[in-house]
Design a protein around this motif. Structure first.
Motif, PDB file in Angstrom:
ATOM      1  N   UNK A 190     -73.760  33.953   4.188  1.00  0.00           N
ATOM      2  CA  UNK A 190     -74.686  35.221   4.303  1.00  0.00           C
ATOM      3  C   UNK A 190     -74.169  35.813   2.517  1.00  0.00           C
ATOM      4  N   UNK A 191     -75.073  36.437   2.259  1.00  0.00           N
ATOM      5  CA  UNK A 191     -75.140  37.127   0.785  1.00  0.00           C
ATOM      6  C   UNK A 191     -74.919  38.907   1.269  1.00  0.00           C
ATOM      7  N   UNK A 192     -74.999  39.429   0.225  1.00  0.00           N
ATOM      8  CA  UNK A 192     -74.784  40.936   0.321  1.00  0.00           C
ATOM      9  C   UNK A 192     -75.975  41.731   1.086  1.00  0.00           C
ATOM     10  N   UNK A 193     -75.683  42.635   1.623  1.00  0.00           N
ATOM     11  CA  UNK A 193     -76.959  43.703   2.133  1.00  0.00           C
ATOM     12  C   UNK A 193     -77.393  44.535   1.222  1.00  0.00           C
ATOM     13  N   UNK A 194     -78.679  44.401   0.914  1.00  0.00           N
ATOM     14  CA  UNK A 194     -79.220  45.318  -0.203  1.00  0.00           C
ATOM     15  C   UNK A 194     -80.411  46.138   0.128  1.00  0.00           C
ATOM     16  N   UNK A 195     -80.314  47.281  -0.450  1.00  0.00           N
ATOM     17  CA  UNK A 195     -81.603  48.317  -0.209  1.00  0.00           C
ATOM     18  C   UNK A 195     -82.391  48.401  -1.747  1.00  0.00           C
ATOM     19  N   UNK A 196     -83.752  48.026  -1.318  1.00  0.00           N
ATOM     20  CA  UNK A 196     -84.472  48.053  -2.649  1.00  0.00           C
ATOM     21  C   UNK A 196     -85.766  48.665  -2.353  1.00  0.00           C
ATOM     22  N   UNK A 197     -86.370  49.039  -3.543  1.00  0.00           N
ATOM     23  CA  UNK A 197     -87.819  49.540  -3.210  1.00  0.00           C
ATOM     24  C   UNK A 197     -88.961  48.309  -3.023  1.00  0.00           C
ATOM     25  N   UNK A 198     -89.753  48.671  -2.116  1.00  0.00           N
ATOM     26  CA  UNK A 198     -90.756  47.925  -1.547  1.00  0.00           C
ATOM     27  C   UNK A 198     -92.127  48.609  -1.411  1.00  0.00           C
ATOM     28  N   UNK A 199     -93.027  48.475  -2.463  1.00  0.00           N
ATOM     29  CA  UNK A 199     -94.076  49.283  -2.497  1.00  0.00           C
ATOM     30  C   UNK A 199     -93.997  50.719  -2.629  1.00  0.00           C
ATOM     31  N   UNK A 200     -94.305  51.475  -1.574  1.00  0.00           N
ATOM     32  CA  UNK A 200     -94.045  53.082  -1.769  1.00  0.00           C
ATOM     33  C   UNK A 200     -92.814  53.380  -0.806  1.00  0.00           C
ATOM     34  N   UNK A 201     -92.053  52.217  -0.149  1.00  0.00           N
ATOM     35  CA  UNK A 201     -91.118  52.665   0.533  1.00  0.00           C
ATOM     36  C   UNK A 201     -89.658  51.843   0.012  1.00  0.00           C
TER      37      UNK A 201
ATOM     38  N   UNK B 244     -76.564  30.363  17.933  1.00  0.00           N
ATOM     39  CA  UNK B 244     -75.429  31.180  17.743  1.00  0.00           C
ATOM     40  C   UNK B 244     -75.654  32.549  16.806  1.00  0.00           C
ATOM     41  N   UNK B 245     -76.256  32.000  15.687  1.00  0.00           N
ATOM     42  CA  UNK B 245     -76.508  33.086  14.696  1.00  0.00           C
ATOM     43  C   UNK B 245     -77.749  34.190  15.008  1.00  0.00           C
ATOM     44  N   UNK B 246     -78.832  33.493  15.544  1.00  0.00           N
ATOM     45  CA  UNK B 246     -80.005  34.361  15.904  1.00  0.00           C
ATOM     46  C   UNK B 246     -80.233  34.557  17.299  1.00  0.00           C
TER      47      UNK B 246
ATOM     48  N   UNK C  38     -78.066  44.409  10.358  1.00  0.00           N
ATOM     49  CA  UNK C  38     -77.930  43.537   9.277  1.00  0.00           C
ATOM     50  C   UNK C  38     -76.242  43.228   9.356  1.00  0.00           C
ATOM     51  N   UNK C  39     -75.366  44.141   9.474  1.00  0.00           N
ATOM     52  CA  UNK C  39     -73.747  43.848   9.553  1.00  0.00           C
ATOM     53  C   UNK C  39     -73.557  42.954  10.514  1.00  0.00           C
ATOM     54  N   UNK C  40     -73.911  42.735  11.746  1.00  0.00           N
ATOM     55  CA  UNK C  40     -73.781  41.969  12.983  1.00  0.00           C
ATOM     56  C   UNK C  40     -74.402  40.646  12.629  1.00  0.00           C
ATOM     57  N   UNK C  41     -75.718  40.830  12.001  1.00  0.00           N
ATOM     58  CA  UNK C  41     -76.473  39.431  11.863  1.00  0.00           C
ATOM     59  C   UNK C  41     -75.659  38.651  10.816  1.00  0.00           C
ATOM     60  N   UNK C  42     -75.152  39.216   9.710  1.00  0.00           N
ATOM     61  CA  UNK C  42     -74.409  38.311   8.671  1.00  0.00           C
ATOM     62  C   UNK C  42     -73.130  37.929   9.142  1.00  0.00           C
ATOM     63  N   UNK C  43     -72.731  38.550  10.001  1.00  0.00           N
ATOM     64  CA  UNK C  43     -71.338  38.154  10.709  1.00  0.00           C
ATOM     65  C   UNK C  43     -71.471  37.079  11.506  1.00  0.00           C
ATOM     66  N   UNK C  44     -72.453  36.976  12.206  1.00  0.00           N
ATOM     67  CA  UNK C  44     -72.818  36.064  13.316  1.00  0.00           C
ATOM     68  C   UNK C  44     -73.222  34.898  12.415  1.00  0.00           C
ATOM     69  N   UNK C  45     -73.970  34.918  11.320  1.00  0.00           N
ATOM     70  CA  UNK C  45     -74.420  33.680  10.540  1.00  0.00           C
ATOM     71  C   UNK C  45     -73.179  33.045   9.831  1.00  0.00           C
ATOM     72  N   UNK C  46     -72.274  33.770   9.520  1.00  0.00           N
ATOM     73  CA  UNK C  46     -70.999  33.217   8.853  1.00  0.00           C
ATOM     74  C   UNK C  46     -70.086  32.441   9.814  1.00  0.00           C
ATOM     75  N   UNK C  47     -69.967  33.170  11.060  1.00  0.00           N
ATOM     76  CA  UNK C  47     -69.232  32.657  12.137  1.00  0.00           C
ATOM     77  C   UNK C  47     -69.891  31.242  12.644  1.00  0.00           C
TER      78      UNK C  47
ATOM     79  N   UNK D 235     -80.831  41.056   3.785  1.00  0.00           N
ATOM     80  CA  UNK D 235     -79.828  40.063   3.389  1.00  0.00           C
ATOM     81  C   UNK D 235     -80.656  38.832   3.270  1.00  0.00           C
ATOM     82  N   UNK D 236     -79.797  37.956   2.545  1.00  0.00           N
ATOM     83  CA  UNK D 236     -80.329  36.469   2.331  1.00  0.00           C
ATOM     84  C   UNK D 236     -79.068  35.658   2.668  1.00  0.00           C
TER      85      UNK D 236
END
Length: 273
Positions: free
Chosen positions: A93-104, A25-27, A79-88, A109-110
């Motif tokens: 699910x936690x917050x969707x976050x954007x963060x620096x990863x190397x040069x990009x 269901x989730x994935x 990710x918004x759809x994925x986190x909704x499916x996981x909760x359902x 989400x976790x």
């Protein structure tokens, strides 16, 4: 004489049927095998990055930073759809976050699923690592299993085990701290994490990550009888690779089965030709 893709990640479950329902269901995973005792899930036609569900024993849920085989990862196109499916489906699910990863940067989400398995869910996009499931189906929401994540007591020793012993290559190794990572992982504000992302020569899924934390109180749950317990790696020469892993600290359990860092069982099988 090196590790390749993770063919399967083995999860010990409270209830195999309930866990299979969550993951489908989730994935959107397919049930590839089900004998009434254990089940194999994955993407039909993709030979790696699968999940095998087996019976386990009851145990409390771990925190993300507790020592042991701790997370699994899967790409998402939305990710918004994925986190909704996981909760359902019964996860959290936690917050969707954007963060620096190397040069990009990376958007992720976790989530906590059944059996105390934490999930890391990176946004698929330009430059993501190979994913046969996504590449062959532009409408598919999730890929096959993207990564398995280990939280060891000794990060450098675990890194040496998989690189010097297993022949994997370090694609990324860095320290992460600050508000984006606090929100992503739930770790205290003063804490930090180190992440090492390891790949085989062809970067085939699933891959291996090593993650460790400072500034947290972590319990050693390396022998937890529930959740991620084993990974099955393809290897070009399973016997020689098993010997090399044993030389770098692996505990032999059988000819092609070892116990590695943080209690993770590592099974070797011959890579498909």
């Amino acid at each position: 004489m090196s590790l390749g893709a993770i063919v399967e990640a083995v999860i010990a479950c409270r209830d195999v049927g309930a866990s299979a329902t969550f993951h489908t269901r989730a994935f959107g995973l397919d049930v590839l095998e089900d004998d009434g005792t254990q089940a194999l899930l994955g993407v039909e036609g993709v030979g790696t990055g699968r999940i095998r569900l087996v019976p386990g024993e009851e145990a409390p849920d771990p925190r993300l930073w507790d020592v042991g085989p701790r997370l699994l990862g899967m790409y998402s196109r939305d990710l918004e759809r994925t986190t909704r499916l996981i909760d359902e489906a019964g996860g959290r699910s936690g917050e969707i976050v954007t963060y620096p990863y190397g040069a990009a940067s990376l958007t992720e989400a976790v989530a906590l699923g059944p059996d105390g398995v934490w999930w890391t869910l990176p946004q698929a996009g330009a430059g993501h690592r190979p994913s046969p499931a996504l590449e062959r189906d532009p409408g598919r929401l999730h890929g096959e299993l993207h990564t398995a994540v280990l939280v060891p007591a000794d990060h450098d020793a675990a890194l040496a085990f998989f690189t010097a012993g297993g022949g994997l290559r370090v694609l990324f190794d860095g320290e992460m701290s600050g508000p984006p990572f606090d929100r992503l992982t739930g770790m205290p504000a003063e804490a930090s994490l180190r992440l090492s992302f390891l790949v085989s020569a062809d970067q085939a899924p699933a891959r291996m990550e090593i993650m460790s934390f400072t500034g947290v109180e972590a319990a050693d749950l390396s022998d937890r009888p529930l959740g991620l317990r084993r990974v099955v790696f393809a290897a070009d020469d399973p016997a020689a690779t098993a010997a090399a892993l044993a030389e770098h600290g692996g505990e032999r359990l059988d000819e092609l089965l070892l116990r590695g860092p943080a209690g993770l069982e590592i099974e070797l099988t011959r890579a498909a030709s």
